[in-house]
Design a protein around this motif. Structure first.
Motif, short mmCIF file in Angstrom:
data_model
loop_
_atom_site.label_atom_id
_atom_site.label_comp_id
_atom_site.label_asym_id
_atom_site.label_seq_id
_atom_site.Cartn_x
_atom_site.Cartn_y
_atom_site.Cartn_z
N ALA A 21 -0.15 -14.47 13.10
CA ALA A 21 0.08 -13.04 13.40
C ALA A 21 0.08 -12.21 12.11
N VAL A 22 0.69 -12.75 11.06
CA VAL A 22 0.71 -12.05 9.77
C VAL A 22 -0.71 -11.90 9.23
N GLU A 23 -1.51 -12.94 9.39
CA GLU A 23 -2.89 -12.87 8.91
C GLU A 23 -3.68 -11.80 9.67
N LYS A 24 -3.43 -11.69 10.97
CA LYS A 24 -4.11 -10.64 11.74
C LYS A 24 -3.70 -9.26 11.26
N VAL A 25 -2.39 -9.06 11.04
CA VAL A 25 -1.92 -7.76 10.55
C VAL A 25 -2.48 -7.49 9.16
N ARG A 26 -2.53 -8.54 8.33
CA ARG A 26 -3.08 -8.36 6.97
C ARG A 26 -4.56 -8.01 7.02
N ASP A 27 -5.29 -8.66 7.91
CA ASP A 27 -6.71 -8.33 8.06
C ASP A 27 -6.90 -6.89 8.53
N LEU A 195 -5.24 10.39 8.25
CA LEU A 195 -4.96 9.60 9.45
C LEU A 195 -4.99 8.11 9.15
N GLN A 196 -6.01 7.70 8.40
CA GLN A 196 -6.13 6.28 8.06
C GLN A 196 -4.97 5.83 7.18
N GLU A 197 -4.54 6.70 6.27
CA GLU A 197 -3.41 6.34 5.42
C GLU A 197 -2.12 6.23 6.24
N ALA A 198 -1.99 7.10 7.24
CA ALA A 198 -0.82 6.99 8.13
C ALA A 198 -0.86 5.66 8.89
N ARG A 199 -2.06 5.32 9.38
CA ARG A 199 -2.20 4.04 10.06
C ARG A 199 -1.93 2.88 9.10
N LEU A 200 -2.39 3.05 7.86
CA LEU A 200 -2.15 2.00 6.87
C LEU A 200 -0.66 1.82 6.60
N ARG A 201 0.07 2.95 6.52
CA ARG A 201 1.52 2.83 6.31
C ARG A 201 2.18 2.10 7.46
N VAL A 202 1.73 2.42 8.68
CA VAL A 202 2.28 1.70 9.84
C VAL A 202 1.93 0.22 9.77
N ALA A 203 0.65 -0.05 9.42
CA ALA A 203 0.20 -1.45 9.34
C ALA A 203 0.95 -2.20 8.24
N MET A 204 1.16 -1.52 7.10
CA MET A 204 1.88 -2.17 6.01
C MET A 204 3.33 -2.42 6.40
N GLY A 205 3.91 -1.47 7.19
CA GLY A 205 5.26 -1.70 7.69
C GLY A 205 5.31 -2.90 8.62
N ASP A 206 4.31 -2.98 9.53
CA ASP A 206 4.23 -4.14 10.42
C ASP A 206 4.04 -5.42 9.62
N LEU A 207 3.19 -5.33 8.59
CA LEU A 207 2.94 -6.50 7.75
C LEU A 207 4.21 -6.94 7.03
N ALA A 208 4.96 -5.97 6.51
CA ALA A 208 6.20 -6.30 5.79
C ALA A 208 7.20 -6.97 6.74
N ARG A 209 7.31 -6.42 7.95
CA ARG A 209 8.25 -7.02 8.92
C ARG A 209 7.78 -8.41 9.34
N ALA A 210 6.47 -8.55 9.58
CA ALA A 210 5.94 -9.86 9.97
C ALA A 210 6.10 -10.86 8.83
N GLN A 211 5.86 -10.40 7.60
CA GLN A 211 6.01 -11.28 6.44
C GLN A 211 7.47 -11.70 6.28
N ALA A 212 8.39 -10.76 6.51
CA ALA A 212 9.81 -11.09 6.41
C ALA A 212 10.19 -12.14 7.46
N THR A 213 9.66 -11.95 8.68
CA THR A 213 9.92 -12.95 9.73
C THR A 213 9.34 -14.29 9.35
N LEU A 214 8.11 -14.27 8.81
CA LEU A 214 7.47 -15.52 8.39
C LEU A 214 8.27 -16.19 7.29
N ASP A 215 8.74 -15.41 6.32
CA ASP A 215 9.53 -15.98 5.23
C ASP A 215 10.81 -16.62 5.78
#
Length: 347
Positions: A21-27, A195-215
């Motif tokens: 899931a983290v890899e998908k969010v990272r991609d 718009l893309q930067e806003a989406r990127l911030r959301v994606a990076m937030g999702d990535l950070a949360r997913a990475q924290a869960t993975l860790d």
């Protein structure tokens, strides 16, 4: 042990699922980063065309000092070109203008000099020019500026001659319009970029949360794996101890079995020694008599003598060994072998 192995398997599967899931969010985030980089590159390429005019306008503004503005404000009847330049500045700032009236001197709208004086009265007037929000320029603003720009005297040569130190304002107004011509194509890119930067911030937030869960899951997996390794080590230690104990038991059993066989032999030897001790007196008497009396005689006579001695012992009830071999009794096998060799050489 089995419970720990099952827990390790479950934790590993959970960590692997979250990793995917983290890899998908990272991609997904990487795709957004690539799009943003592409849009930024294209926008910067477009804006590069307007850079020379902006730099020229900036240099022109740097030549204007607050004292120059103060001088212009004090003019009772400023040159018409200065008033038109200030009208263009008012239009760019989208300030309130007087109703449009034809100018009796020049074929253009009548300048709003009072409004220009109010603007120039601000202590931050030059700073506002330098920090002008260029993205606020729109088609309507440019359309309002066109009548001024079409006039023949609205150029830098005339401005330097007529306006003196504030001629740079004319260059600035033209640079802003030149920038808008380019920026007009870039604005949609900027909007999409935001718009893309806003989406990127959301994606990076999702990535950070997913990475924290993975860790967290990986830490839990490492803890369980450590427990599993400790259990394996303890199991191996117990197996080694059991193997050592098994070898000792086997050695003890072998020793016990060997001692059991020896016990029979030792028992038989003890019994034989008891019998031998019981016959020892008779055997010693026969042997002593043999050494004392039988030496000079031949084998036949010696045999008769031994038989007579045994009869005497029997009559007196003295035990003796009927199978006693006096030669073996008196000497060892090596001595007998040496006698045999001497006898053979003599033959």
């Amino acid at each position: 042990m089995l419970e720990i192995l099952v827990e390790v398997t479950v934790k590993a599967e959970e960590a692997e699922a979250i990793k995917k899931a983290v890899e998908k969010v990272r991609d997904k985030a990487q795709v957004l980063v690539d799009v943003i980089a592409q849009d930024k590159g294209f926008a910067e390429q477009k804006l590069e065309a307007a850079r020379p005019a902006l730099e020229e306008a900036e240099q022109a503004l740097n030549t204007i000092k607050p004292a120059h503005i103060a001088t212009v404000r004090k003019l009772g009847r400023p040159p018409h070109l200065i008033m038109r330049i200030m009208d263009c500045v008012l239009i760019l700032f989208q300030r309130r203008l007087q109703p449009v009236k034809p100018d009796p001197v020049v074929a253009c709208p009548k300048p709003c000099w009072p409004e220009s004086l109010k603007m120039m009265a601000s202590t931050t007037f030059l700073l506002s020019l330098q920090n002008f929000p260029k993205d606020t320029i729109n088609d309507e603003v440019v359309e309002l500026l066109e009548p001024y720009f079409r006039l023949e005297d609205y150029d830098m040569d005339t401005a330097r001659r007529v306006c003196g130190d504030v001629a740079g304002l004319l260059s600035w107004t033209r640079a802003m319009v030149a920038f808008f011509t380019v920026n007009k194509e870039v604005l949609p890119l900027k909007a999409n970029l935001a718009l893309q930067e806003a989406r990127l911030r959301v994606a990076m937030g999702d990535l950070a949360r997913a990475q924290a869960t993975l860790d967290e899951k990986e830490r839990a997996l490492e803890e369980v794996q450590a427990q599993y390794q400790a259990a394996l080590a303890e199991k191996q230690k117990l197996m080694d101890a059991a193997d050592t104990c098994r070898r000792k038991m086997q050695a003890a059993a072998t020793l016990i079995n060997g001692l059991a066989g020896e016990k029979v032999r030792w028992t038989e030897q003890c019994q034989a020694f008891e019998h031998q001790l019981g016959r020892l007196v008779g055997d010693v008497l026969v042997t002593t008599c043999f050494l004392s009396y039988a030496g000079p005689f031949n084998q036949e006579y010696r045999t008769k003598m031994i038989a007579s001695w045994r009869v005497m012992l029997t009559s007196r009830k003295i035990p003796f060994n009927t199978n006693l071999n006096i030669t073996n009794w008196l000497v060892d096998n090596a001595t007998v072998s040496s006698w045999d060799k001497i006898s053979e050489r003599k033959k």
